[in-house]
Design an enzyme around this catalytic site. Structure first.
Site, mmCIF file in Angstrom:
data_model
loop_
_atom_site.group_PDB
_atom_site.id
_atom_site.type_symbol
_atom_site.label_atom_id
_atom_site.label_comp_id
_atom_site.label_asym_id
_atom_site.label_seq_id
_atom_site.Cartn_x
_atom_site.Cartn_y
_atom_site.Cartn_z
ATOM 1 N N ASP A 1 3.738 3.511 6.789
ATOM 2 C CA ASP A 1 2.945 3.290 8.000
ATOM 3 C C ASP A 1 3.744 2.681 9.141
ATOM 4 O O ASP A 1 4.831 2.123 8.942
ATOM 5 C CB ASP A 1 1.780 2.338 7.698
ATOM 6 C CG ASP A 1 2.257 0.894 7.553
ATOM 7 O OD1 ASP A 1 3.202 0.643 6.762
ATOM 8 O OD2 ASP A 1 1.719 0.006 8.245
ATOM 9 N N PHE B 1 13.203 4.308 11.594
ATOM 10 C CA PHE B 1 11.888 3.906 11.094
ATOM 11 C C PHE B 1 11.063 5.157 10.813
ATOM 12 O O PHE B 1 10.792 5.952 11.710
ATOM 13 C CB PHE B 1 11.174 2.996 12.084
ATOM 14 C CG PHE B 1 10.029 2.278 11.433
ATOM 15 C CD1 PHE B 1 10.240 1.149 10.662
ATOM 16 C CD2 PHE B 1 8.741 2.777 11.553
ATOM 17 C CE1 PHE B 1 9.190 0.514 10.024
ATOM 18 C CE2 PHE B 1 7.681 2.142 10.917
ATOM 19 C CZ PHE B 1 7.907 1.010 10.155
ATOM 20 N N VAL B 2 10.694 5.313 9.558
ATOM 21 C CA VAL B 2 10.004 6.537 9.150
ATOM 22 C C VAL B 2 8.552 6.244 8.766
ATOM 23 O O VAL B 2 8.230 5.136 8.309
ATOM 24 C CB VAL B 2 10.744 7.226 7.981
ATOM 25 C CG1 VAL B 2 12.080 7.764 8.441
ATOM 26 C CG2 VAL B 2 10.932 6.284 6.793
ATOM 27 N N ARG C 1 -0.101 6.906 7.532
ATOM 28 C CA ARG C 1 0.106 7.013 6.080
ATOM 29 C C ARG C 1 -0.353 8.367 5.545
ATOM 30 O O ARG C 1 0.113 8.832 4.515
ATOM 31 C CB ARG C 1 -0.684 5.915 5.343
ATOM 32 C CG ARG C 1 -0.184 4.502 5.583
ATOM 33 C CD ARG C 1 -0.824 3.571 4.558
ATOM 34 N NE ARG C 1 -0.811 2.171 4.951
ATOM 35 C CZ ARG C 1 0.194 1.331 4.719
ATOM 36 N NH1 ARG C 1 1.269 1.745 4.101
ATOM 37 N NH2 ARG C 1 0.108 0.062 5.089
ATOM 38 N N ASP D 1 14.567 -1.055 1.448
ATOM 39 C CA ASP D 1 15.218 -1.271 2.733
ATOM 40 C C ASP D 1 16.184 -2.448 2.533
ATOM 41 O O ASP D 1 17.296 -2.266 2.040
ATOM 42 C CB ASP D 1 14.074 -1.578 3.722
ATOM 43 C CG ASP D 1 14.481 -1.559 5.172
ATOM 44 O OD1 ASP D 1 15.376 -2.326 5.525
ATOM 45 O OD2 ASP D 1 13.886 -0.821 5.970
ATOM 46 N N LYS E 1 0.798 -1.188 0.000
ATOM 47 C CA LYS E 1 0.000 0.000 0.000
ATOM 48 C C LYS E 1 0.855 1.273 0.000
ATOM 49 O O LYS E 1 0.397 2.344 -0.380
ATOM 50 C CB LYS E 1 -0.871 0.036 1.270
ATOM 51 C CG LYS E 1 -1.769 -1.152 1.483
ATOM 52 C CD LYS E 1 -2.660 -0.912 2.721
ATOM 53 C CE LYS E 1 -3.668 -2.023 2.902
ATOM 54 N NZ LYS E 1 -3.077 -3.179 3.659
ATOM 55 N N GLY E 2 2.098 1.145 0.490
ATOM 56 C CA GLY E 2 2.894 2.326 0.802
ATOM 57 C C GLY E 2 3.077 3.328 -0.324
ATOM 58 O O GLY E 2 3.217 4.524 -0.074
ATOM 59 N N ASP F 1 7.608 3.212 -2.305
ATOM 60 C CA ASP F 1 7.851 4.276 -1.333
ATOM 61 C C ASP F 1 9.249 4.154 -0.737
ATOM 62 O O ASP F 1 9.923 5.156 -0.519
ATOM 63 C CB ASP F 1 6.786 4.257 -0.224
ATOM 64 C CG ASP F 1 6.619 2.893 0.422
ATOM 65 O OD1 ASP F 1 7.134 1.892 -0.122
ATOM 66 O OD2 ASP F 1 5.965 2.807 1.477
HETATM 67 C C1 PRP Z 1 7.460 -1.781 2.616
HETATM 68 C C2 PRP Z 1 7.722 -0.953 1.360
HETATM 69 C C3 PRP Z 1 8.373 -1.938 0.435
HETATM 70 C C4 PRP Z 1 9.107 -2.873 1.373
HETATM 71 C C5 PRP Z 1 10.539 -2.475 1.366
HETATM 72 O O1 PRP Z 1 6.264 -2.443 2.472
HETATM 73 O O2 PRP Z 1 6.551 -0.417 0.830
HETATM 74 O O3 PRP Z 1 7.422 -2.664 -0.322
HETATM 75 O O4 PRP Z 1 8.551 -2.683 2.684
HETATM 76 O O5 PRP Z 1 11.289 -3.295 2.212
HETATM 77 P P1 PRP Z 1 12.449 -4.293 1.695
HETATM 78 O O6 PRP Z 1 13.346 -3.504 0.778
HETATM 79 O O7 PRP Z 1 13.103 -4.685 2.995
HETATM 80 O O8 PRP Z 1 11.820 -5.461 1.009
HETATM 81 P P2 PRP Z 1 5.428 -3.045 3.712
HETATM 82 O O9 PRP Z 1 5.736 -4.501 3.835
HETATM 83 O O10 PRP Z 1 5.648 -2.170 4.906
HETATM 84 O O11 PRP Z 1 3.919 -2.945 3.185
HETATM 85 P P3 PRP Z 1 3.019 -1.662 2.872
HETATM 86 O O12 PRP Z 1 3.615 -0.990 1.638
HETATM 87 O O13 PRP Z 1 1.669 -2.236 2.584
HETATM 88 O O14 PRP Z 1 3.045 -0.758 4.069
HETATM 89 C C1 7HP Z 2 9.657 -0.673 5.497
HETATM 90 C C2 7HP Z 2 9.225 0.477 6.159
HETATM 91 N N1 7HP Z 2 7.979 0.962 6.383
HETATM 92 C C3 7HP Z 2 7.897 2.126 7.063
HETATM 93 N N2 7HP Z 2 8.974 2.806 7.519
HETATM 94 C C4 7HP Z 2 10.214 2.339 7.319
HETATM 95 O O1 7HP Z 2 11.272 3.013 7.786
HETATM 96 C C5 7HP Z 2 10.368 1.127 6.601
HETATM 97 N N3 7HP Z 2 11.437 0.385 6.208
HETATM 98 N N4 7HP Z 2 10.992 -0.691 5.542
#
Ligand code: PRP
Ligand code: 7HP
Length: 181
Positions: A158, A151-152, A164, A102, A42-43, A99
């Site tokens: 979120d 953590f942002v 969000r 990581d 969703k991000g 978004d």
């Molecule tokens: C977050 C972000 C990426 C992923 C990045 O998604 O939107 O898809 O984590 O992390 P990585 O590089 O360690 O794989 P999240 O799982 O928080 O889901 P969301 O977008 O629905 O909040």
């Molecule tokens: C995923 C994610 N979601 C929210 N805030 C961060 O800092 C994050 N890192 N990876």
């Protein structure tokens, strides 16, 4: 400022200026083409909407939702598709919009998965990059900002499904985590 936020990392103006810059680069790089933006739910929903609105070339949008992996799956890099694209991307110029990157596991998986569908090209546009957290090598083609290992939340990102809606990106107060721990 929201009472749960310790500090603002990127304010609304800074984010919007960067979105305009990325949209201008994409519009130039894909001039004469109609790329498909793939928004990873969703991000990335807010970033994708703002990015597309600032682009000056015709583009289409499609959506994918990916499961967040648990600790066990994290090491294997296995991710599950919860919602797949509506349309084929064969022969299309594809831009994956995220978004944040990581560990890199999500985009690494997505790249392999999407390349197997034989697009004409595949690039990645991420708003935030946390390079210090990378577990697999991955260099996105377009990056908005590099961020430290904090953590942002906000602007689509979120914590426990919340924050969000914030128009800026900020760091949560530690007591918010402790409350949920
Ligand atoms: C977050 C972000 C990426 C992923 C990045 O998604 O939107 O898809 O984590 O992390 P990585 O590089 O360690 O794989 P999240 O799982 O928080 O889901 P969301 O977008 O629905 O909040
Ligand atoms: C995923 C994610 N979601 C929210 N805030 C961060 O800092 C994050 N890192 N990876």
């Amino acid at each position: 400022m929201h009472p749960d936020i310790a500090k603002i990392l990127l304010d609304e103006q800074t984010i919007q200026a960067k979105v305009r810059e990325l949209a201008a680069r994409l519009s130039e790089d894909y001039k004469g083409k109609s790329p498909v933006l793939i928004c990873i739910l969703k991000g990335a929903f807010m970033f994708t909407a703002d990015l597309m609105r600032q682009m000056t070339i015709p583009a289409r949008v499609d959506f994918m939702a990916i499961s967040s992996y648990g600790n066990r799956a994290r090491s294997s890099g296995v991710v599950q598709i919860l919602k797949d694209l509506d349309s084929s991307i064969e022969g299309e110029h594809v831009v994956v919009v995220e978004d944040i990157i990581d560990s890199g596991l999500t985009l690494n998986y997505l790249r392999e998965n999407l390349l197997s569908r034989r697009p004409a090209s595949l690039r990645t546009c991420v708003l935030l990059d946390k390079p210090s957290r990378r577990e697999v090598p991955y260099t996105p083609d377009y990056v908005g900002f590099q961020v430290p290992d904090e953590f942002v939340v906000g602007y689509g990102l979120d914590y426990a499904g919340l924050y969000r809606h914030l128009p800026y990106i900020g760091v949560l107060k530690p007591e918010v985590y402790q409350k949920h721990a």
